[in-house]
Design an enzyme around this catalytic site. Structure first.
Site, PDB file in Angstrom:
ATOM      1  N   ASP A 179      25.434 -71.786  38.908  1.00 52.06           N
ATOM      2  CA  ASP A 179      24.707 -70.650  38.326  1.00 52.06           C
ATOM      3  C   ASP A 179      23.546 -71.099  37.452  1.00 52.06           C
ATOM      4  OD1 ASP A 179      26.336 -71.729  36.328  1.00 52.06           O
ATOM      5  OD2 ASP A 179      27.690 -70.024  36.291  1.00 52.06           O
TER       6      ASP A 179
ATOM      7  N   ASN B 255      37.331 -65.010  29.559  1.00 58.68           N
ATOM      8  CA  ASN B 255      37.589 -63.709  30.197  1.00 58.68           C
ATOM      9  C   ASN B 255      37.960 -63.856  31.669  1.00 58.68           C
ATOM     10  OD1 ASN B 255      35.183 -64.375  31.373  1.00 58.68           O
ATOM     11  ND2 ASN B 255      34.051 -62.560  30.694  1.00 58.68           N
TER      12      ASN B 255
ATOM     13  N   HIS C  93      36.209 -65.540  33.958  1.00 60.51           N
ATOM     14  CA  HIS C  93      35.106 -65.710  34.915  1.00 60.51           C
ATOM     15  C   HIS C  93      35.092 -67.113  35.503  1.00 60.51           C
ATOM     16  CE1 HIS C  93      31.819 -66.903  31.727  1.00 60.51           C
ATOM     17  NE2 HIS C  93      32.521 -67.938  32.069  1.00 60.51           N
TER      18      HIS C  93
ATOM     19  N   GLU D 238      31.869 -62.249  36.685  1.00 60.19           N
ATOM     20  CA  GLU D 238      32.521 -61.640  35.534  1.00 60.19           C
ATOM     21  C   GLU D 238      33.615 -60.652  35.974  1.00 60.19           C
ATOM     22  OE1 GLU D 238      31.918 -62.986  32.797  1.00 60.19           O
ATOM     23  OE2 GLU D 238      29.899 -62.714  32.003  1.00 60.19           O
TER      24      GLU D 238
HETATM   25  P1  PGA Z   1      33.249 -73.885  28.848  1.00 63.78           P
HETATM   26  O1  PGA Z   1      32.876 -72.721  29.865  1.00 63.78           O
HETATM   27  O2  PGA Z   1      33.476 -75.092  29.708  1.00 63.78           O
HETATM   28  O3  PGA Z   1      32.022 -74.027  28.003  1.00 63.78           O
HETATM   29  O4  PGA Z   1      34.455 -73.464  28.125  1.00 63.78           O
HETATM   30  C1  PGA Z   1      33.668 -72.529  30.983  1.00 63.78           C
HETATM   31  C2  PGA Z   1      33.163 -71.326  31.732  1.00 63.78           C
HETATM   32  O5  PGA Z   1      32.703 -70.369  31.081  1.00 63.78           O
HETATM   33  O6  PGA Z   1      33.243 -71.326  32.961  1.00 63.78           O
END
Ligand code: PGA
Length: 250
Positions: free
Chosen positions: A67, A136, A138, A143
């Site tokens: 992304d 959350n 995702h 999302e």
């Molecule tokens: P993080 O993010 O590795 O910064 O915890 C993971 C994600 O949001 O996929």
């Protein structure tokens, strides 16, 4: 599903890097799916160390990132293009013309999404998709919501995600409100998915995604259906899954 728990995040990173290095030894022209965020930084450090020791080469490989934020130029230090350059691409021998990241500056983000899907189609299946998971649920920037997309698409970031990512920006208002993300279809079609998580902050979502109902309210829960899912956790992230089926301590 195979869930391995390690006593430290360093070991999680080392194991994920080992899986990638093993793949590249077997298949030098492998197609990698790569992730950003805090979690994979240690994996990239371990890969760079292996590369510098001459244990792995990316010269024939390709890589697709999950992304990119909409509206951030690649030179913006919070863009995922800048993240990848800093943590991996500037340090290894992967040809940059085969290191794909959606262009968050494209005037037409829908067209950019379709173009990214075409590149993924041309590359064929992802051999290994490295994934983190958001608080959350995702995966990439897919999302939680009433539905999920298979292909690359433009997404409105939830307030929770913007808030979580605001730690990297000066102000919450600076966090982009949109992104382009690979859809869950590409992840589900990958030959091997390696999901990594660290810290107690991820314990609840790890349990929900791996042992809760399969639902678009927790996009990571789809991974339960993946035929080859390897989950690598540190003890904090594994807090709520101790003793559950398939969980082994290393
Ligand atoms: P993080 O993010 O590795 O910064 O915890 C993971 C994600 O949001 O996929």
């Amino acid at each position: 599903m195979n869930i391995s728990v390690f006593s430290s995040n360093k070991e999680v990173s080392a194991r994920a890097a080992e899986l990638i290095a093993e793949l590249l030894r077997e298949k030098p022209d492998a197609v990698l799916g790569l992730a950003t965020g805090d979690t994979p930084i240690g994996v990239y450090e371990a890969l760079v160390e292996r590369f510098k020791r001459g244990e792995v080469s990316f010269r024939q490989a390709s890589a697709f990132n999950l992304d990119e934020y909409a509206g951030l130029p690649p030179e913006h230090e919070q863009s995922y293009a800048a993240y990848m350059a800093k943590h991996l691409l500037n340090e290894i021998d992967l040809p940059l013309d085969r290191a794909y990241i959606p262009n968050g500056l494209a005037a037409d983000l829908e067209a950019e999404s379709k173009a990214y899907d075409r590149l993924l189609e041309q590359a064929g299946q992802l051999d290994l998709q490295l994934l983190g998971i958001g608080h959350n649920g995702h995966i990439g920037f897919n999302e939680p919501g009433p539905h999920l997309h298979a292909g690359t698409h433009v997404v409105a970031l939830t307030e929770e995600t913007r808030d979580a990512n605001s730690r990297y920006f000066d102000h919450l208002e600076d966090v982009p409100s949109q992104a382009v993300t690979m859809g869950v279809g590409w992840m589900m079609k990958a030959k091997h998915v390696v999901l990594i998580a660290r810290g107690e902050g991820k314990a609840a979502v790890v349990k929900e995604a791996l042992f809760g109902p399969i639902t678009t309210s927790c996009p990571g829960s789809l991974l339960q259906l993946h035929p080859r899912l390897t989950v690598l956790l540190d003890e904090g992230a594994a807090r709520d899954v101790q003793g559950l089926p398939g969980v082994r301590y290393l």
